[in-house]
Design a protein around this motif. Sequence first.
Motif, PDB file in Angstrom:
ATOM      1  N   ILE A   1       0.844  -1.206   0.000  1.00 48.87           N
ATOM      2  CA  ILE A   1       0.000   0.000   0.000  1.00 48.87           C
ATOM      3  C   ILE A   1       0.878   1.256   0.000  1.00 48.87           C
ATOM      4  CG2 ILE A   1      -1.732   1.317   1.330  1.00 48.87           C
ATOM      5  CD1 ILE A   1      -2.704  -1.426   2.444  1.00 48.87           C
TER       6      ILE A   1
ATOM      7  N   ASP B   1      -7.271   7.430   0.611  1.00 55.15           N
ATOM      8  CA  ASP B   1      -7.537   6.118   0.004  1.00 55.15           C
ATOM      9  C   ASP B   1      -6.614   5.053   0.590  1.00 55.15           C
ATOM     10  OD1 ASP B   1      -9.491   7.109  -1.537  1.00 55.15           O
ATOM     11  OD2 ASP B   1      -8.326   7.182  -3.418  1.00 55.15           O
TER      12      ASP B   1
ATOM     13  N   GLU C   1      -7.389   1.630   2.635  1.00 60.61           N
ATOM     14  CA  GLU C   1      -6.844   0.310   2.259  1.00 60.61           C
ATOM     15  C   GLU C   1      -6.174  -0.353   3.459  1.00 60.61           C
ATOM     16  OE1 GLU C   1      -4.452  -0.381  -1.398  1.00 60.61           O
ATOM     17  OE2 GLU C   1      -5.148   1.627  -1.939  1.00 60.61           O
TER      18      GLU C   1
END
Length: 304
Positions: free
Chosen positions: A25, A35, A39
């Motif tokens: 990520i 975002d 995640e």
Amino acid sequence: MGIFESFKNGLLKTRGFVAEGFTKISAGLGRYDEDMLDELEALLVQADVGVGASLQIMDSVRHHIRQTGDDSVDSVLFAMNNQMLKILGEKTELHIEENTLNIILLVGVNGTGKTTTAGKLCLRYKGEGKKVMLAAADTFRAAAIEQLQVWGERTNTPVIAQTIGSDPAAVCYDAVHAAISRRVDVLIIDTAGRLHNKQNLMDELSKISKVVYREAPSSSIKALLVIDATTGQNAVIQAEVFSNAIDIHGMVITKLDGSAKGGVAIAVAHKAKSPILLAGLGESAEDLVNFDPEIFVRSLLPNS
Ligand SMILES: Nc1nc2c(ncn2[C@@H]2O[C@H](COP(=O)(O)OP(=O)(O)OP(=O)(O)O)[C@@H](O)[C@H]2O)c(=O)[nH]1
Ligand SMILES: [Mg+2]
């Protein structure tokens, strides 16, 4: 092997999932946007950290970013680490008192690792020079009594047992009196994980617990709930159900080595009132270690 290596090896699957997911990520940008934080939250939930605990961890990460203006990977890791530690609480050890009888009552649903933990604890205390005794209060299955007797033979420890189908509370009565008269330091009681139904099991446990407290009022009695990390969120429910039936002193989380669901330790700590004292990191006797929140978190997250 040091404790950190033991945890790191034991948690390889969970670490693989969490640390690699985290690195994936974070790759590229080097800083976190909304975002990516979402995640990360999803990653924690998938690692069985639990919805409530994952939310709490990510709230504190967002708060930390807002406060410091630092949205770097290191900053996120720092805040995650801190919040996980806050949820897990202080390191608490299973304390054995000197010059008195210590009674450890192992409870939990079937297959979580109660009998194995009884054997491992027996070996631990024998290694410390203590006088140990085992009690086979799982009288539901013949194999359960034999399994404990194998540990008894292996560790040269007396096992108090009756025949299959006998009253587990009666086994405990015998065991407590044998332990008192033989001046035992640690009596470890193994109980059944499955009966005809769940209510039977809870009733039996509270009966066992009553007998033990009544017959050994001056001893140190500790009921440990054994939960299996591979069962994920079920472990959280078990912690709740058992705590309603008897007074749970602490928890043993087993099979942390067996799955990528090791994050469940955080979920359990978030919900339960009693601390995680011990961790099972494998099947052999030396694979029972004192649960150390700092080392646990360090084994889970990538190095910053
Ligand atoms: N990998 C791994 N396996 C474990 C661990 N602890 C226990 N086991 C295994 O889990 C299985 C069940 O363990 P038991 O100790 O029999 O579980 P139990 O809670 O006594 O089960 P019941 O008596 O059926 O209620 C066995 O095959 C153990 O070897 C652990 O920490 N790691
Ligand atoms: Mg058993």
